[in-house]
Design a protein around this motif. Structure first.
Motif, PDB file in Angstrom:
ATOM      1  N   GLY A  16      14.225  -0.647  -4.447  1.00 50.86           N
ATOM      2  CA  GLY A  16      14.927  -0.837  -3.183  1.00 50.86           C
ATOM      3  C   GLY A  16      13.899  -1.206  -2.133  1.00 50.86           C
ATOM      4  N   ALA A  17      14.272  -1.155  -0.877  1.00 46.92           N
ATOM      5  CA  ALA A  17      13.402  -1.586   0.212  1.00 46.92           C
ATOM      6  C   ALA A  17      12.088  -0.815   0.251  1.00 46.92           C
ATOM      7  CB  ALA A  17      14.133  -1.448   1.546  1.00 46.92           C
ATOM      8  N   GLY A  18      12.127   0.496   0.034  1.00 46.18           N
ATOM      9  CA  GLY A  18      10.911   1.301   0.089  1.00 46.18           C
ATOM     10  C   GLY A  18       9.918   0.946  -1.002  1.00 46.18           C
ATOM     11  N   LYS A  19      10.426   0.723  -2.216  1.00 40.69           N
ATOM     12  CA  LYS A  19       9.540   0.373  -3.327  1.00 40.69           C
ATOM     13  C   LYS A  19       9.001  -1.042  -3.176  1.00 40.69           C
ATOM     14  CE  LYS A  19      11.729   3.671  -6.387  1.00 40.69           C
ATOM     15  NZ  LYS A  19      12.704   3.877  -7.446  1.00 40.69           N
ATOM     16  N   VAL A  20       9.809  -1.932  -2.611  1.00 36.22           N
ATOM     17  CA  VAL A  20       9.325  -3.283  -2.331  1.00 36.22           C
ATOM     18  C   VAL A  20       8.173  -3.211  -1.324  1.00 36.22           C
ATOM     19  CG1 VAL A  20       9.908  -5.487  -1.214  1.00 36.22           C
ATOM     20  CG2 VAL A  20      11.443  -4.510  -2.922  1.00 36.22           C
ATOM     21  N   LYS A  21       8.346  -2.373  -0.312  1.00 38.63           N
ATOM     22  CA  LYS A  21       7.297  -2.204   0.700  1.00 38.63           C
ATOM     23  C   LYS A  21       6.007  -1.695   0.048  1.00 38.63           C
ATOM     24  CE  LYS A  21       8.374  -0.781   4.903  1.00 38.63           C
ATOM     25  NZ  LYS A  21       8.743   0.091   6.037  1.00 38.63           N
ATOM     26  N   LEU A  22       6.125  -0.743  -0.885  1.00 41.26           N
ATOM     27  CA  LEU A  22       4.960  -0.220  -1.592  1.00 41.26           C
ATOM     28  C   LEU A  22       4.289  -1.314  -2.418  1.00 41.26           C
ATOM     29  CD1 LEU A  22       3.076   2.032  -2.611  1.00 41.26           C
ATOM     30  CD2 LEU A  22       4.830   2.599  -4.330  1.00 41.26           C
ATOM     31  N   LEU A  23       5.069  -2.063  -3.184  1.00 42.32           N
ATOM     32  CA  LEU A  23       4.489  -3.130  -4.006  1.00 42.32           C
ATOM     33  C   LEU A  23       3.822  -4.202  -3.149  1.00 42.32           C
ATOM     34  CD1 LEU A  23       7.104  -3.635  -6.880  1.00 42.32           C
ATOM     35  CD2 LEU A  23       4.967  -2.340  -6.924  1.00 42.32           C
ATOM     36  N   LYS A  24       4.430  -4.560  -2.037  1.00 41.40           N
ATOM     37  CA  LYS A  24       3.830  -5.561  -1.152  1.00 41.40           C
ATOM     38  C   LYS A  24       2.521  -5.057  -0.546  1.00 41.40           C
ATOM     39  CE  LYS A  24       7.702  -8.422   0.258  1.00 41.40           C
ATOM     40  NZ  LYS A  24       8.479  -8.908   1.411  1.00 41.40           N
ATOM     41  N   ALA A  25       2.484  -3.765  -0.205  1.00 43.96           N
ATOM     42  CA  ALA A  25       1.253  -3.184   0.347  1.00 43.96           C
ATOM     43  C   ALA A  25       0.144  -3.189  -0.711  1.00 43.96           C
ATOM     44  CB  ALA A  25       1.507  -1.781   0.868  1.00 43.96           C
ATOM     45  N   ILE A  26       0.501  -2.874  -1.956  1.00 44.07           N
ATOM     46  CA  ILE A  26      -0.484  -2.926  -3.045  1.00 44.07           C
ATOM     47  C   ILE A  26      -1.002  -4.348  -3.209  1.00 44.07           C
ATOM     48  CG2 ILE A  26      -0.774  -2.736  -5.557  1.00 44.07           C
ATOM     49  CD1 ILE A  26       1.242  -0.348  -5.418  1.00 44.07           C
ATOM     50  N   ASP A  27      -0.090  -5.313  -3.179  1.00 49.62           N
ATOM     51  CA  ASP A  27      -0.469  -6.716  -3.327  1.00 49.62           C
ATOM     52  C   ASP A  27      -1.411  -7.148  -2.201  1.00 49.62           C
ATOM     53  OD1 ASP A  27      -0.295  -9.162  -4.785  1.00 49.62           O
ATOM     54  OD2 ASP A  27       1.104  -9.942  -3.286  1.00 49.62           O
ATOM     55  N   GLU A  28      -1.126  -6.715  -1.001  1.00 52.04           N
ATOM     56  CA  GLU A  28      -1.947  -7.091   0.151  1.00 52.04           C
ATOM     57  C   GLU A  28      -3.296  -6.380   0.157  1.00 52.04           C
ATOM     58  OE1 GLU A  28      -1.658  -6.492   4.917  1.00 52.04           O
ATOM     59  OE2 GLU A  28       0.112  -7.339   3.931  1.00 52.04           O
ATOM     60  N   GLU A  29      -3.300  -5.089  -0.131  1.00 47.65           N
ATOM     61  CA  GLU A  29      -4.523  -4.283  -0.055  1.00 47.65           C
ATOM     62  C   GLU A  29      -5.370  -4.371  -1.322  1.00 47.65           C
ATOM     63  OE1 GLU A  29      -5.572  -2.871   2.615  1.00 47.65           O
ATOM     64  OE2 GLU A  29      -3.759  -2.910   3.844  1.00 47.65           O
ATOM     65  N   LEU A  32      -4.213   0.810  -4.617  1.00 45.96           N
ATOM     66  CA  LEU A  32      -3.120   1.761  -4.428  1.00 45.96           C
ATOM     67  C   LEU A  32      -3.471   2.748  -3.317  1.00 45.96           C
ATOM     68  CD1 LEU A  32      -0.410   2.980  -5.162  1.00 45.96           C
ATOM     69  CD2 LEU A  32      -1.528   4.206  -7.034  1.00 45.96           C
ATOM     70  N   ARG A  33      -4.720   3.214  -3.288  1.00 49.08           N
ATOM     71  CA  ARG A  33      -5.137   4.184  -2.270  1.00 49.08           C
ATOM     72  C   ARG A  33      -5.026   3.579  -0.864  1.00 49.08           C
ATOM     73  NH1 ARG A  33      -6.852   8.832  -3.305  1.00 49.08           N
ATOM     74  NH2 ARG A  33      -7.580   8.359  -5.393  1.00 49.08           N
ATOM     75  N   LYS A  34      -5.468   2.333  -0.690  1.00 54.31           N
ATOM     76  CA  LYS A  34      -5.376   1.680   0.627  1.00 54.31           C
ATOM     77  C   LYS A  34      -3.915   1.413   0.997  1.00 54.31           C
ATOM     78  CE  LYS A  34      -9.892  -0.575   0.611  1.00 54.31           C
ATOM     79  NZ  LYS A  34     -10.586  -1.865   0.527  1.00 54.31           N
ATOM     80  N   ALA A  35      -3.090   1.038   0.019  1.00 55.26           N
ATOM     81  CA  ALA A  35      -1.670   0.801   0.282  1.00 55.26           C
ATOM     82  C   ALA A  35      -1.011   2.096   0.766  1.00 55.26           C
ATOM     83  CB  ALA A  35      -0.971   0.284  -0.976  1.00 55.26           C
ATOM     84  N   CYS A  36      -1.369   3.216   0.123  1.00 57.57           N
ATOM     85  CA  CYS A  36      -0.820   4.517   0.525  1.00 57.57           C
ATOM     86  C   CYS A  36      -1.228   4.858   1.950  1.00 57.57           C
ATOM     87  CB  CYS A  36      -1.286   5.613  -0.427  1.00 57.57           C
ATOM     88  SG  CYS A  36      -0.577   5.472  -2.073  1.00 57.57           S
ATOM     89  N   SER A  37      -2.474   4.588   2.273  1.00 61.51           N
ATOM     90  CA  SER A  37      -2.968   4.858   3.627  1.00 61.51           C
ATOM     91  C   SER A  37      -2.215   4.005   4.648  1.00 61.51           C
ATOM     92  CB  SER A  37      -4.467   4.574   3.694  1.00 61.51           C
ATOM     93  OG  SER A  37      -4.952   4.777   4.986  1.00 61.51           O
ATOM     94  N   THR A  38      -2.017   2.743   4.333  1.00 64.75           N
ATOM     95  CA  THR A  38      -1.289   1.825   5.220  1.00 64.75           C
ATOM     96  C   THR A  38       0.138   2.311   5.465  1.00 64.75           C
ATOM     97  OG1 THR A  38      -2.590  -0.072   4.481  1.00 64.75           O
ATOM     98  CG2 THR A  38      -0.452  -0.555   5.462  1.00 64.75           C
ATOM     99  N   LEU A  39       0.784   2.820   4.405  1.00 67.66           N
ATOM    100  CA  LEU A  39       2.181   3.239   4.496  1.00 67.66           C
ATOM    101  C   LEU A  39       2.348   4.701   4.910  1.00 67.66           C
ATOM    102  CD1 LEU A  39       3.554   1.518   1.262  1.00 67.66           C
ATOM    103  CD2 LEU A  39       3.782   0.729   3.627  1.00 67.66           C
ATOM    104  N   GLY A  40       1.246   5.440   4.997  1.00 72.65           N
ATOM    105  CA  GLY A  40       1.355   6.857   5.335  1.00 72.65           C
ATOM    106  C   GLY A  40       2.008   7.656   4.220  1.00 72.65           C
ATOM    107  N   MET A  41       1.700   7.297   2.982  1.00 72.41           N
ATOM    108  CA  MET A  41       2.316   7.899   1.805  1.00 72.41           C
ATOM    109  C   MET A  41       1.222   8.573   0.974  1.00 72.41           C
ATOM    110  SD  MET A  41       4.249   5.758  -1.231  1.00 72.41           S
ATOM    111  CE  MET A  41       5.610   5.224  -0.210  1.00 72.41           C
ATOM    112  N   SER A  42       1.553   9.678   0.342  1.00 68.25           N
ATOM    113  CA  SER A  42       0.554  10.331  -0.502  1.00 68.25           C
ATOM    114  C   SER A  42       0.325   9.489  -1.759  1.00 68.25           C
ATOM    115  CB  SER A  42       0.984  11.743  -0.876  1.00 68.25           C
ATOM    116  OG  SER A  42       1.926  11.738  -1.929  1.00 68.25           O
ATOM    117  N   TYR A  43      -0.899   9.537  -2.238  1.00 70.58           N
ATOM    118  CA  TYR A  43      -1.275   8.804  -3.441  1.00 70.58           C
ATOM    119  C   TYR A  43      -0.430   9.269  -4.629  1.00 70.58           C
ATOM    120  CZ  TYR A  43      -4.163   6.914  -7.195  1.00 70.58           C
ATOM    121  OH  TYR A  43      -4.600   6.235  -8.306  1.00 70.58           O
TER     122      TYR A  43
END
Length: 190
Positions: A16-29, A32-43
């Motif tokens: 859904g939208a949240g998981k798409v946001k996570l995958l896009k952050a991983i793709d950009e960063e 996974l650790r940097k994507a989590c930091s960007t999204l304010g999500m625990s690793y």
């Protein structure tokens, strides 16, 4: 009107939208650790999301390369395909429901039994999910709504609202003072 989109496998949500946001952050960063930091999500939470996605679809959605110059976490072709399919579905619905003339063909009826008028007596706002307590004399109903939708509806303590009860969820609506209502789903789903 607002819609939510999930891609499912055997009736179980994959993305859904949240998981798409996570995958896009991983793709950009590319991490996974940097994507989590960007999204304010625990690793750990992100890792569990990815693990569950992999199990449901039977494919890896990300791959990790350790050591060397090319290290990092990257989307697999399948992960990119999931994002593409989600965005196509989202775009289709946005075009369909965004076209005001298409709404002429859509209608739903509310009965007195499923539209309850009340007053917001308490809001507990969280990072992702908020609780809204609505006094519907003589009871108080607590509904769960995304914090983003709470902001979009601009619901405040003391506001008069409608609790709209559907078979699978309760929808919160606020008269917008113009030509209708703004509404949002009050389930906590992604």
């Amino acid at each position: 009107m607002r819609t939510k989109v999930w891609l499912t496998e055997d009736g179980k949500p994959i993305i859904g939208a949240g998981k798409v946001k996570l995958l896009k952050a991983i793709d950009e960063e590319r991490s996974l650790r940097k994507a989590c930091s960007t999204l304010g999500m625990s690793y750990k939470h992100a890792w569990l999301i990815l693990k569950k996605m992999n199990e449901r679809v039977g494919h890896e959605v990300v791959t990790t390369v350790r050591g060397g110059k090319g290290q990092g976490t990257f989307l697999t072709d399948y992960g990119k395909q999931l994002i593409g399919e989600y965005e196509e579905s989202r775009s289709f619905l946005d075009m369909t429901f965004g076209d005001e003339t298409s709404l002429e063909n859509i209608s739903f009826k509310l009965s007195a039994h499923n539209k309850l008028s009340g007053r917001v007596v308490y809001i507990e706002k969280g990072d992702l999910i908020s609780k809204v307590r609505i006094e519907i004399d003589p009871e108080v109903l607590t509904s769960i709504i995304t914090s983003d939708m709470l902001d979009r509806l601009d619901v405040q303590e003391g506001d008069e609202v409608f609790a709209i009860i559907k078979s699978t969820e309760v929808v919160l609506a606020k008269a917008d003072g113009k030509a209708g209502m703004k509404s949002g789903t009050v389930d906590g789903g992604e």
